[in-house]
Enzyme design. Structure first.
Site, mmCIF file in Angstrom:
data_model
loop_
_atom_site.group_PDB
_atom_site.id
_atom_site.type_symbol
_atom_site.label_atom_id
_atom_site.label_comp_id
_atom_site.label_asym_id
_atom_site.label_seq_id
_atom_site.Cartn_x
_atom_site.Cartn_y
_atom_site.Cartn_z
ATOM 1 N N ASP A 183 90.399 66.196 -22.309
ATOM 2 C CA ASP A 183 89.702 65.596 -23.439
ATOM 3 C C ASP A 183 89.995 64.095 -23.426
ATOM 4 O O ASP A 183 90.988 63.651 -22.839
ATOM 5 C CB ASP A 183 90.224 66.245 -24.726
ATOM 6 C CG ASP A 183 89.769 65.523 -25.976
ATOM 7 O OD1 ASP A 183 88.546 65.354 -26.133
ATOM 8 O OD2 ASP A 183 90.631 65.126 -26.783
ATOM 9 N N LEU A 184 89.132 63.320 -24.069
ATOM 10 C CA LEU A 184 89.359 61.880 -24.148
ATOM 11 C C LEU A 184 90.020 61.475 -25.464
ATOM 12 O O LEU A 184 91.198 61.182 -25.505
ATOM 13 C CB LEU A 184 88.034 61.124 -23.955
ATOM 14 C CG LEU A 184 87.498 61.025 -22.529
ATOM 15 C CD1 LEU A 184 86.159 60.309 -22.499
ATOM 16 C CD2 LEU A 184 88.496 60.324 -21.611
ATOM 17 N N ASP A 185 89.254 61.451 -26.557
ATOM 18 C CA ASP A 185 89.771 60.928 -27.824
ATOM 19 C C ASP A 185 90.930 61.760 -28.354
ATOM 20 O O ASP A 185 90.836 62.983 -28.473
ATOM 21 C CB ASP A 185 88.637 60.899 -28.853
ATOM 22 C CG ASP A 185 87.576 59.891 -28.497
ATOM 23 O OD1 ASP A 185 87.750 58.706 -28.835
ATOM 24 O OD2 ASP A 185 86.582 60.275 -27.857
ATOM 25 N N LYS A 194 83.194 73.577 -25.173
ATOM 26 C CA LYS A 194 83.851 73.031 -23.985
ATOM 27 C C LYS A 194 84.302 74.131 -23.023
ATOM 28 O O LYS A 194 84.142 74.018 -21.811
ATOM 29 C CB LYS A 194 85.050 72.176 -24.394
ATOM 30 C CG LYS A 194 84.687 70.864 -25.074
ATOM 31 C CD LYS A 194 85.942 70.034 -25.347
ATOM 32 C CE LYS A 194 85.611 68.674 -25.937
ATOM 33 N NZ LYS A 194 86.804 67.820 -26.072
ATOM 34 N N THR A 234 84.578 66.241 -22.829
ATOM 35 C CA THR A 234 84.610 65.413 -24.030
ATOM 36 C C THR A 234 83.504 65.756 -25.019
ATOM 37 O O THR A 234 82.477 66.327 -24.641
ATOM 38 C CB THR A 234 84.508 63.914 -23.637
ATOM 39 O OG1 THR A 234 84.537 63.104 -24.808
ATOM 40 C CG2 THR A 234 83.223 63.627 -22.870
ATOM 41 N N GLY A 235 83.707 65.386 -26.257
ATOM 42 C CA GLY A 235 82.644 65.467 -27.246
ATOM 43 C C GLY A 235 81.707 64.276 -27.153
ATOM 44 O O GLY A 235 80.642 64.256 -27.775
ATOM 45 N N ASP A 253 93.352 67.890 -28.222
ATOM 46 C CA ASP A 253 94.053 67.651 -29.487
ATOM 47 C C ASP A 253 93.290 68.129 -30.717
ATOM 48 O O ASP A 253 93.854 68.186 -31.799
ATOM 49 C CB ASP A 253 94.311 66.145 -29.659
ATOM 50 C CG ASP A 253 93.036 65.390 -30.034
ATOM 51 O OD1 ASP A 253 93.008 64.773 -31.107
ATOM 52 O OD2 ASP A 253 92.060 65.432 -29.263
ATOM 53 N N ASN A 293 87.577 71.104 -31.413
ATOM 54 C CA ASN A 293 86.570 71.309 -30.372
ATOM 55 C C ASN A 293 87.182 71.508 -28.987
ATOM 56 O O ASN A 293 86.467 71.781 -28.020
ATOM 57 C CB ASN A 293 85.544 70.165 -30.360
ATOM 58 C CG ASN A 293 86.165 68.801 -30.095
ATOM 59 O OD1 ASN A 293 87.387 68.647 -30.090
ATOM 60 N ND2 ASN A 293 85.329 67.808 -29.887
#
Length: 273
Positions: free
Chosen positions: A8-10, A199, A41-42, A222, A225
């Site tokens: 994941d990114l954020d 995801k 990622t979202g 984190d 999602n």
């Protein structure tokens, strides 16, 4: 044992100031030379592009919470389950009824209303201006969601923001529940994608296409999602900054939050050699 690292990114790879900790960046770059690193990622692909280029990755990227698989090498959508136009129009009507502010993710841009702007989109647009045009995230204001929805090739997802009662009402609406997945991405913000998108599902399809299995995968996230991919992976890892619900689905909790270098230490322990 592990062959694939899904990130994941954020809130995970990115710090709260939307940068990548130098040690985390170095560790990911080292791992990507011998293992398959995939961003899940979202974000829209144009909003993930600067970080993808910074990390020097060449693998496809899973975007908008599992809605589509995008290849930056050829600038093509490899696989998708986009929102159908008629469903998008109905959703927009319901969002208006519940007085929601809306962001619509379309083929190559993120758009939001000129008449009812959203503060975080203003901030995102300002952030995007730091990048040269070839890698700049595409964010713009529009006057008519419905007109654009009819003409776009793809509608990836909606992000809505509003009062808790409005969010609850829209999310609980029978038609919305029948046609959309809803996942909280912020305290007052919900992402809506086509039914069955998440995801974990698209990551599973992608891993299978590569000839690997869940036990070959480490997934790190984190937020809510990310739960579907934490459940899927052989090793699901939650950041220290994740809430208790997310942590409950992880087999490992990172020793630090996203603003520190704990991920780098963890990666080097898991991907030795």
């Amino acid at each position: 044992m592990y062959k694939i690292l899904a990130l994941d990114l954020d809130g995970t790879v990115l710090t709260d100031t939307h940068t990548i900790h130098p040690e985390v960046k170095s560790a990911i770059q080292d791992i990507s030379r011998s293992y398959h690193v995939v961003i899940v990622t979202g974000r829209h692909h144009t909003a993930a592009r600067p970080y993808y280029l910074e990390l020097g990755l060449t693998t496809p990227i899973i975007c908008c919470n599992g809605t589509y698989l995008y290849d930056f090498q050829t600038e093509t959508v490899l696989e998708h389950n986009a929102i159908k136009k008629e469903q998008a129009l109905t959703f927009l009507a319901l969002a208006k009824e519940f007085q929601m502010k809306v962001v619509m993710y379309v083929t190559n841009a993120m758009v939001y209303s000129r008449s009812t702007p959203i503060a975080y989109m203003h901030a995102l647009e300002k952030w995007s201006q730091q990048y040269p045009e070839y890698q700049r995230p595409q964010i713009r204001q529009i006057d008519d969601f419905e007109a654009l929805a009819v003409t776009e090739d793809h509608i990836w997802k909606f992000v809505v923001e509003g009062l808790p009662s409005s969010i609850e009402g829209l999310t609980a609406h029978p038609w919305v529940q029948a046609n959309f997945n809803s996942e909280r991405s912020w305290s007052n913000r919900i992402d809506f994608a086509a039914k069955n998108n998440n995801k974990g599902t698209l990551l599973a399809n992608y891993v299978n296409q590569l000839g690997y299995h869940p036990h070959h995968v480490i997934a790190v996230g984190d937020n809510h999602n990310d739960i579907s991919m934490l459940k899927y992976a052989g090793l699901g890892v939650a950041m220290l900054n994740a809430d208790a619900t997310v942590k409950a689905f992880a087999q490992h909790i990172c020793s630090t939050d996203n603003n520190n270098n704990g991920l780098a230490t963890f990666f080097r322990e898991q991907f030795k050699g």
